[in-house]
Design an enzyme around this catalytic site. Sequence first.
Site, mmCIF file in Angstrom:
data_model
loop_
_atom_site.group_PDB
_atom_site.id
_atom_site.type_symbol
_atom_site.label_atom_id
_atom_site.label_comp_id
_atom_site.label_asym_id
_atom_site.label_seq_id
_atom_site.Cartn_x
_atom_site.Cartn_y
_atom_site.Cartn_z
ATOM 1 C CG HIS A 62 -18.260 -66.291 -9.832
ATOM 2 N ND1 HIS A 62 -17.957 -66.629 -8.644
ATOM 3 C CD2 HIS A 62 -17.453 -66.346 -10.546
ATOM 4 C CE1 HIS A 62 -16.814 -67.070 -8.994
ATOM 5 N NE2 HIS A 62 -16.390 -66.616 -10.221
ATOM 6 C CG HIS A 64 -16.120 -66.554 -14.087
ATOM 7 N ND1 HIS A 64 -15.546 -65.647 -13.168
ATOM 8 C CD2 HIS A 64 -16.450 -65.937 -14.927
ATOM 9 C CE1 HIS A 64 -15.346 -64.531 -13.918
ATOM 10 N NE2 HIS A 64 -15.960 -64.431 -15.039
ATOM 11 C CG ASP A 66 -12.842 -70.968 -11.624
ATOM 12 O OD1 ASP A 66 -13.632 -69.967 -12.208
ATOM 13 O OD2 ASP A 66 -12.255 -70.750 -10.685
ATOM 14 C CG HIS A 139 -15.163 -61.772 -9.854
ATOM 15 N ND1 HIS A 139 -13.858 -61.422 -9.817
ATOM 16 C CD2 HIS A 139 -15.558 -63.110 -10.486
ATOM 17 C CE1 HIS A 139 -13.496 -62.745 -10.501
ATOM 18 N NE2 HIS A 139 -14.295 -63.496 -10.774
ATOM 19 C CG HIS A 268 -10.159 -68.976 -5.801
ATOM 20 N ND1 HIS A 268 -9.548 -67.963 -6.653
ATOM 21 C CD2 HIS A 268 -11.039 -69.495 -6.552
ATOM 22 C CE1 HIS A 268 -10.166 -67.865 -7.894
ATOM 23 N NE2 HIS A 268 -11.086 -68.967 -7.787
#
Length: 311
Positions: A62, A64, A66, A139, A268
């Site tokens: 995805h 994001h 990080d 998410h 994570h």
Amino acid sequence: MQITFLGTSSGVPTRGRNVSSVAVRLPQRAEVWLLDCGEATQHQLLRSDVKISQISKIFVTHMHGDHIFGLPGLLASCGMAGNVSHIDIYGPTGLGEYLDACLRYSETRLSYSIKVHRVKAGIVCEDAEFYMVAAPLKHKVTAHGYRLVERDRAGKFDVDKAIAMNIPPGPIFGELKQGKIVTLPDGRKIDGKQFCGAPQIGRKIAYCTDTIFCDSSVELAQNADVLIHESTFAHQDADMAFQRLHSTSTMAAQVAQLANVKQLIMTHFSPRYSPGNPILLEDLVNEARSIFANTIPAHDFMTYEIAPTNG
């Protein structure tokens, strides 16, 4: 098949953990498939024994930061590795535009070609030996988990037995290795299966991050040799997990149990569980093991080998 964890923290890096990235070395070929590429992934690669020059595919879950901030820098470094000719990149809508902007405004010109593929549920790439499947996760933004599958291989061919039966070597051996029924020049019909040992069952890796518990994670991980699942929060912080659509340690364990996987590897982790805090990483691991015993926590540069198995 070898898995190397390059980053195991969530959101931000810590002194001991970088943000998300996992390298998978494919057996019997000098090729690496990368899962996510958080900031400083190229530095982590330099500190590992994974060769940047062997990266051929990158799969992004995805958009994001990080999980993607390390991608432009890694692509620039790959061009300086000398023998990279092409990299395929798979990810959600917007990934191509993001990379175009980063490379354009930094005036970075790659010496090799890249192709960005928009991921949809189903098979996203395949060849004669491996294929990758994507499934939607749950998410705050569009996210996909991945399932890497090695195709089953024929068992070892018994050459001595074939020679003892006066079967002429050459192309006929190749057909028998494939388990075919072959008619010999002398009229005999030979079933190749009698010369082949038990088939080698293909290995399977599931990668689920970022997501809260969802049915598609269970489907993606079904009977996997290894499930790599985010475990951002402790069970006591489940309310926070639901608010942020991340998994707790117990959610990861439930996915592993329902999917009948062989090994769960937690990753994570939120930095809030570092030493000195009331809840520690060991507590998350114990929570998960209370549901699914075959659980281990990942750490940066940890390598996990999946050995081949015969049917």
